[in-house]
Design an enzyme around this catalytic site. Structure first.
Site, short mmCIF file in Angstrom:
data_model
loop_
_atom_site.label_atom_id
_atom_site.label_comp_id
_atom_site.label_asym_id
_atom_site.label_seq_id
_atom_site.Cartn_x
_atom_site.Cartn_y
_atom_site.Cartn_z
CG ASN A 1 -12.41 -1.03 4.09
OD1 ASN A 1 -12.45 -1.40 5.25
ND2 ASN A 1 -11.29 -0.52 4.03
CG HIS B 1 -6.68 -3.28 3.14
ND1 HIS B 1 -6.29 -1.98 2.95
CD2 HIS B 1 -7.97 -3.13 2.71
CE1 HIS B 1 -6.83 -1.12 2.45
NE2 HIS B 1 -8.24 -1.78 2.24
N GLY C 1 -16.29 2.21 3.75
CA GLY C 1 -14.88 2.77 3.68
C GLY C 1 -14.16 2.17 2.20
CD GLN C 2 -14.91 -1.45 -2.76
OE1 GLN C 2 -15.79 -1.72 -2.29
NE2 GLN C 2 -14.02 -1.65 -3.70
CG ASP D 1 -2.29 0.97 0.93
OD1 ASP D 1 -3.28 0.53 0.93
OD2 ASP D 1 -1.83 2.20 1.00
CG HIS E 1 -8.97 -3.47 -2.21
ND1 HIS E 1 -9.71 -2.69 -3.01
CD2 HIS E 1 -8.68 -2.63 -1.05
CE1 HIS E 1 -10.18 -1.51 -2.27
NE2 HIS E 1 -9.66 -1.65 -1.20
P1 5GP Z 1 -9.83 0.99 0.47
O1 5GP Z 1 -9.99 2.41 1.43
O2 5GP Z 1 -10.67 1.15 -0.81
O3 5GP Z 1 -10.31 -0.15 1.41
O4 5GP Z 1 -8.47 0.92 0.40
C1 5GP Z 1 -7.72 1.37 -0.66
C2 5GP Z 1 -6.22 1.29 -0.52
O5 5GP Z 1 -5.57 1.72 -1.57
C3 5GP Z 1 -5.76 2.46 0.53
O6 5GP Z 1 -5.28 1.99 1.72
C4 5GP Z 1 -4.69 3.41 -0.19
O7 5GP Z 1 -3.60 3.91 0.35
C5 5GP Z 1 -4.58 2.34 -1.27
N1 5GP Z 1 -3.98 3.12 -2.60
C6 5GP Z 1 -4.51 3.87 -3.15
N2 5GP Z 1 -3.92 4.46 -4.37
C7 5GP Z 1 -2.92 3.70 -4.71
C8 5GP Z 1 -1.94 3.51 -5.45
O8 5GP Z 1 -1.84 4.18 -6.41
N3 5GP Z 1 -0.75 2.64 -5.20
C9 5GP Z 1 -0.77 1.80 -4.08
N4 5GP Z 1 0.09 1.02 -3.72
N5 5GP Z 1 -1.96 1.93 -2.91
C10 5GP Z 1 -2.90 2.72 -3.15
#
Ligand code: 5GP
Length: 109
Positions: free
Chosen positions: A89, A104, A95-96, A33, A102
């Site tokens: 999420n 985490h 919170g997505q 991340d 994906h």
């Molecule tokens: P969500 O909030 O959708 O569950 O998680 C999305 C995750 O993607 C976040 O933890 C955020 O930091 C990560 N993320 C967003 N853009 C990028 C990116 O360009 N590269 C990487 N490696 N992670 C990203």
């Protein structure tokens, strides 16, 4: 029809934006991340387009099971033998922020 890279994870999958890859195979990609919330914070995504956890179907059983095996192996390889969190999420109110399923993998704290 070519896949439209309409979100950041599809761009990581087609390598149009870079990521620090931790695992790559036919079914999934794992990468660190960009804004880690723990010493180890890896995202594991299916290569198949699945937008949210609520969109999974019986046809996704293999890839979902596979992602769990990859998560456990990555946790071991990345030094998380003492334990880790595996978090999904789902949707706006879950919170997505990126509309591609994906997982985490978090640990090391
Ligand atoms: P969500 O909030 O959708 O569950 O998680 C999305 C995750 O993607 C976040 O933890 C955020 O930091 C990560 N993320 C967003 N853009 C990028 C990116 O360009 N590269 C990487 N490696 N992670 C990203």
């Amino acid at each position: 029809m070519a896949m439209m890279a309409d979100n950041v994870f599809l761009k990581i999958l087609d390598r149009s934006i870079p990521a620090k890859v931790a695992h790559d195979d036919d079914l999934c990609l794992a990468f660190h991340d960009v804004r880690p919330q723990a010493p180890v914070h890896v995202l594991i995504i299916p290569k198949k387009v699945i937008r949210t956890h609520a969109d999974v179907t019986a046809a996704d059983r293999e890839v979902l099971g596979h992602i769990h095996l990859v998560a456990a192996k990555l946790a071991a390889d990345l030094g998380l033998a003492d334990g880790y969190r595996l978090v999904v999420n789902c949707g706006d109110r879950g919170g997505q922020t990126v509309p591609h399923l994906h997982f985490h993998l978090l640990g090391g704290r």
